[in-house]
Design a protein around this motif. Sequence first.
Motif, short mmCIF file in Angstrom:
data_model
loop_
_atom_site.label_atom_id
_atom_site.label_comp_id
_atom_site.label_asym_id
_atom_site.label_seq_id
_atom_site.Cartn_x
_atom_site.Cartn_y
_atom_site.Cartn_z
N ALA A 73 -8.00 17.23 -32.00
CA ALA A 73 -9.16 16.91 -32.64
C ALA A 73 -9.75 18.00 -33.58
CB ALA A 73 -10.40 16.48 -31.65
N PHE A 74 -9.93 19.04 -32.74
CA PHE A 74 -10.47 20.39 -33.49
C PHE A 74 -9.44 20.71 -34.69
CE2 PHE A 74 -13.12 21.75 -29.99
CZ PHE A 74 -14.30 21.70 -30.85
N LEU A 126 -10.29 25.93 -19.24
CA LEU A 126 -10.67 24.81 -20.32
C LEU A 126 -10.65 25.53 -21.98
CD1 LEU A 126 -9.97 21.97 -20.47
CD2 LEU A 126 -12.37 21.63 -20.05
N PRO A 127 -11.85 26.24 -21.85
CA PRO A 127 -12.05 26.83 -23.26
C PRO A 127 -10.83 27.50 -23.92
CG PRO A 127 -13.77 27.61 -21.85
CD PRO A 127 -12.55 26.92 -21.08
N PHE A 128 -9.97 28.32 -23.14
CA PHE A 128 -8.68 28.79 -23.59
C PHE A 128 -7.96 27.74 -24.19
CE2 PHE A 128 -4.55 29.73 -22.24
CZ PHE A 128 -4.16 30.77 -22.98
N VAL A 129 -7.72 26.83 -23.22
CA VAL A 129 -6.68 25.72 -23.65
C VAL A 129 -7.15 25.05 -24.77
CG1 VAL A 129 -5.78 23.79 -22.67
CG2 VAL A 129 -5.91 25.42 -21.27
N ILE A 130 -8.36 24.93 -24.88
CA ILE A 130 -8.61 24.08 -26.15
C ILE A 130 -8.51 24.95 -27.51
CG2 ILE A 130 -10.72 23.06 -27.54
CD1 ILE A 130 -11.92 22.22 -24.66
N LEU A 131 -8.94 26.13 -27.24
CA LEU A 131 -8.88 26.99 -28.71
C LEU A 131 -7.43 27.19 -28.85
CD1 LEU A 131 -12.13 29.21 -28.10
CD2 LEU A 131 -11.94 27.17 -29.48
N PHE A 148 -4.73 20.70 -19.26
CA PHE A 148 -4.22 20.16 -20.57
C PHE A 148 -4.42 18.73 -21.10
CE2 PHE A 148 -0.90 22.79 -22.61
CZ PHE A 148 -1.23 23.97 -22.09
N ILE A 149 -4.68 17.88 -19.61
CA ILE A 149 -5.18 16.63 -20.02
C ILE A 149 -6.51 16.61 -20.75
CG2 ILE A 149 -6.25 14.46 -18.72
CD1 ILE A 149 -4.13 14.74 -16.88
N LEU A 150 -7.12 17.39 -20.32
CA LEU A 150 -8.65 17.49 -21.14
C LEU A 150 -8.57 18.38 -22.31
CD1 LEU A 150 -10.83 18.09 -17.86
CD2 LEU A 150 -10.71 16.07 -19.23
N GLY A 151 -7.90 19.15 -22.44
CA GLY A 151 -7.89 20.19 -23.26
C GLY A 151 -7.08 20.15 -24.68
N LEU A 152 -5.78 19.31 -24.40
CA LEU A 152 -4.86 18.90 -25.24
C LEU A 152 -5.64 17.99 -26.23
CD1 LEU A 152 -2.11 20.21 -25.63
CD2 LEU A 152 -1.32 17.91 -25.01
N LYS A 201 -17.44 24.44 -31.27
CA LYS A 201 -16.32 25.34 -31.07
C LYS A 201 -16.95 26.81 -30.26
CE LYS A 201 -11.93 25.80 -33.45
NZ LYS A 201 -11.21 25.71 -34.59
N LEU A 202 -18.09 26.92 -31.05
CA LEU A 202 -18.78 28.35 -30.53
C LEU A 202 -19.51 28.01 -29.10
CD1 LEU A 202 -19.50 30.76 -32.25
CD2 LEU A 202 -21.84 29.92 -32.73
N LEU A 203 -19.59 26.53 -29.03
CA LEU A 203 -20.22 26.25 -27.75
C LEU A 203 -19.27 26.60 -26.68
CD1 LEU A 203 -22.96 25.09 -26.42
CD2 LEU A 203 -21.67 22.97 -26.44
N ILE A 204 -18.22 26.26 -26.92
CA ILE A 204 -17.04 26.23 -26.02
C ILE A 204 -16.80 27.80 -25.64
CG2 ILE A 204 -14.46 25.86 -25.81
CD1 ILE A 204 -14.87 23.19 -27.23
N ILE A 205 -16.62 28.51 -26.67
CA ILE A 205 -16.41 30.06 -26.53
C ILE A 205 -17.58 30.55 -25.52
CG2 ILE A 205 -16.11 32.16 -27.63
CD1 ILE A 205 -15.18 30.69 -30.05
N GLY A 206 -18.62 30.03 -25.82
CA GLY A 206 -19.97 30.36 -25.21
C GLY A 206 -19.84 30.24 -23.62
N LEU A 207 -19.22 28.89 -23.25
CA LEU A 207 -18.93 28.57 -21.81
C LEU A 207 -18.51 29.71 -21.19
CD1 LEU A 207 -17.96 25.08 -21.88
CD2 LEU A 207 -20.01 25.92 -21.27
N ARG A 208 -17.44 30.48 -21.91
CA ARG A 208 -16.58 31.57 -21.12
C ARG A 208 -17.48 32.77 -20.73
NH1 ARG A 208 -13.53 32.38 -18.10
NH2 ARG A 208 -11.91 33.30 -18.77
#
Lengths: 366, 278
Positions: free
Chosen positions: B102-103, B158-163, B93-97, B115-122
Amino acid sequence: MVDVRLVGLVKRFGKTVALRGIDLDVRDGEFVVLLGPSGCGKTTTLRIVAGLEKPDEGHVFFGDREVTYLPPKDRNVSMVFQSYAVWPHMKVKDNIAFPLRIRKVPEDEVQRRVKWAAELLQIETLLERYPHQLSGGQRQRVAVARAIVIEPDVLLMDEPLSNLDALLRVKMRSELKKLQRRIGVTTIYVTHDQVEAMTMGDRIAVMNAGKIMQVGTPEDIYLRPANIFVGGFVGSPQMNFFDATVTEKDGKLILEGPGFSIPLMEDQVSVLKDYVGKTVIAGIRPEHMFPKDLAPPKLKGVEITGDIDFVEALGSDTIIHLRVGEKILVIKVSGSHHYKIGSKLTVVFDLSKLHVFRKDSGEAII
Amino acid sequence: MSRTEIGGRPPLRYYLSKILFAGIVLIACSWILLPIVISALYAFSTPKDFYSPKEVIPLHYTFANIKELLDLGAARATMNSVIVACMTVVFSFILGLPAGYAFARFAFKGKDSLKLLIIGLRMFPMLVIAVPLVTLYIRLGLNDTLLGVALAHTTMALPFVILITSSIFVSVPIELEEAAFVFGLDRTQTFLRITLPLALPGLTAAAIFTFIMSWNEVFMAAVLTLTNRTLPAFILTSAMAAPDFIKFAASFIMILPALIFVFIARKYLISMWGITIR
Ligand SMILES: Nc1ncnc2c1ncn2[C@@H]1O[C@H](COP(=O)(O)OP(=O)(O)OP(=O)(O)O)[C@@H](O)[C@H]1O
Ligand SMILES: [Mg+2]
């Protein structure tokens, strides 16, 4: 207290140009109404004054201070949002008190002012509720209360009465106007309700398609519209327009219309001399035409005869649609009268109230 | 076109569709509930009842299985799991929130590709990075530590939390923030006093999800630890050698926090200003 000056504001959203050069001076303590059809850029203008939007070109001045790029919190403005924007996680009383608490107003003073605003807007009984327990009109009144509890330099209101019933709206109109006059805050008020604009504004700025078409007192706007748009937008029912040709006959100027001709008055002749042979657009308001028997006795007018096409009885007024040749003229008569659809009627129109506009640019000649 | 008879008996089709609907609901519920109920029953059954072929549903109950399991090391593993899951929630949450905010709120170049890249990480299988990660952890001294596991879980969450947080923030109307700006708050104050309280129900749900994600994760935990096992890793390596009723006890302990969380969260979420943000 401060005067607001907008200079050459241009705002684009991608391909749409919302504002195409807005210049407007609002004097200290003045109540200026932005009036215009939906999508003409009223809200955008207000948001730029509030600092929520940066213009692509142009400047905003509060007094001598340029505030174009100043964040909203440093402008000391107050705003009623078109979408109300009351905070759903705060009770009504906390919503209203919030701006005061931000300004560190002592708590007893906060309570006093919240009570005062709630009484003014008739929401005293709703103070303990959450916004989702309110109707749209009630929420709107909370938004207005929140905007007026503080003493801002500039008060911005975006259609603050749009969702109230007719009775409350009339009452609020005068209450807000009185309040504004008493505290003397510079106010920009957005509406597309022309009655609201006429009754509340010290001056009205009529906007269309991202431009200001005319700025003037309500009387100016109504009696001396600067162009066809203002003539047509202000006044209800709408001004009658018809194409007419300026012709010279026996040394006199007349306007040749579809099925009638109008001899011009002296002062009108002097202005229209240059337009002989050209087509212009003539305009006359429905309330400046009278059935012959109801016309004021000394009226210097022109008679037109037509067939009654349709009659709207509004109680206080009667609206007659009169077919003259191909055109329909709309006539507003005060009081309730009976006319038979299909019968002939002769109306007299007040020549001194005739408007004439250029056909090319739409600018007013008379 | 369907024919509706006003005032008459509803057509047979109406009843059939009702029955069909009820049937589907029943199947769906038992699909989820049956394993939970069975593991709960067997977790507390006495070994005798458990092995008795006559009793499908055990009649005698005991806490002995659970106790035995805890004594075997499950107590410590549970503790570890809780610590790791909490750290994961905090880190992600510290990193993802802020990223999610911002998104949701800012327009910037390359937003969509990012955004796509972040999903790609998963999409990276953990299997691929497991061995390099262990090597790296050994060098950093993070192997066999709870912090190490939590960091790995944070990467996964993290990807989940960000999105998710970004879509939660999007659902908070921007005018509510703008109103706060106008009345004199800066962006940080506005975030703390307007956006955060309004996003809280959603954020809580996201936090619980993250917690459970970490709680359930077994592969990374098993690879990265040896003595400091988290509960799933412990069960995988130790309890699987134990008798079956101990396995049921283990699965019951695994399910428990998820159940508790969901029940608490449900009540909490609904009670918060009537769930609707408007
Ligand atoms: N954020 C935005 N993105 C894209 N276009 C926008 C945005 N905001 C406004 N516009 C466009 O700018 C123009 C002016 O909008 P604005 O909201 O100022 O109109 P308005 O005069 O307030 O209308 P209304 O009376 O309907 O509220 C419209 O054409 C609108 O579609
Ligand atoms: Mg608007």
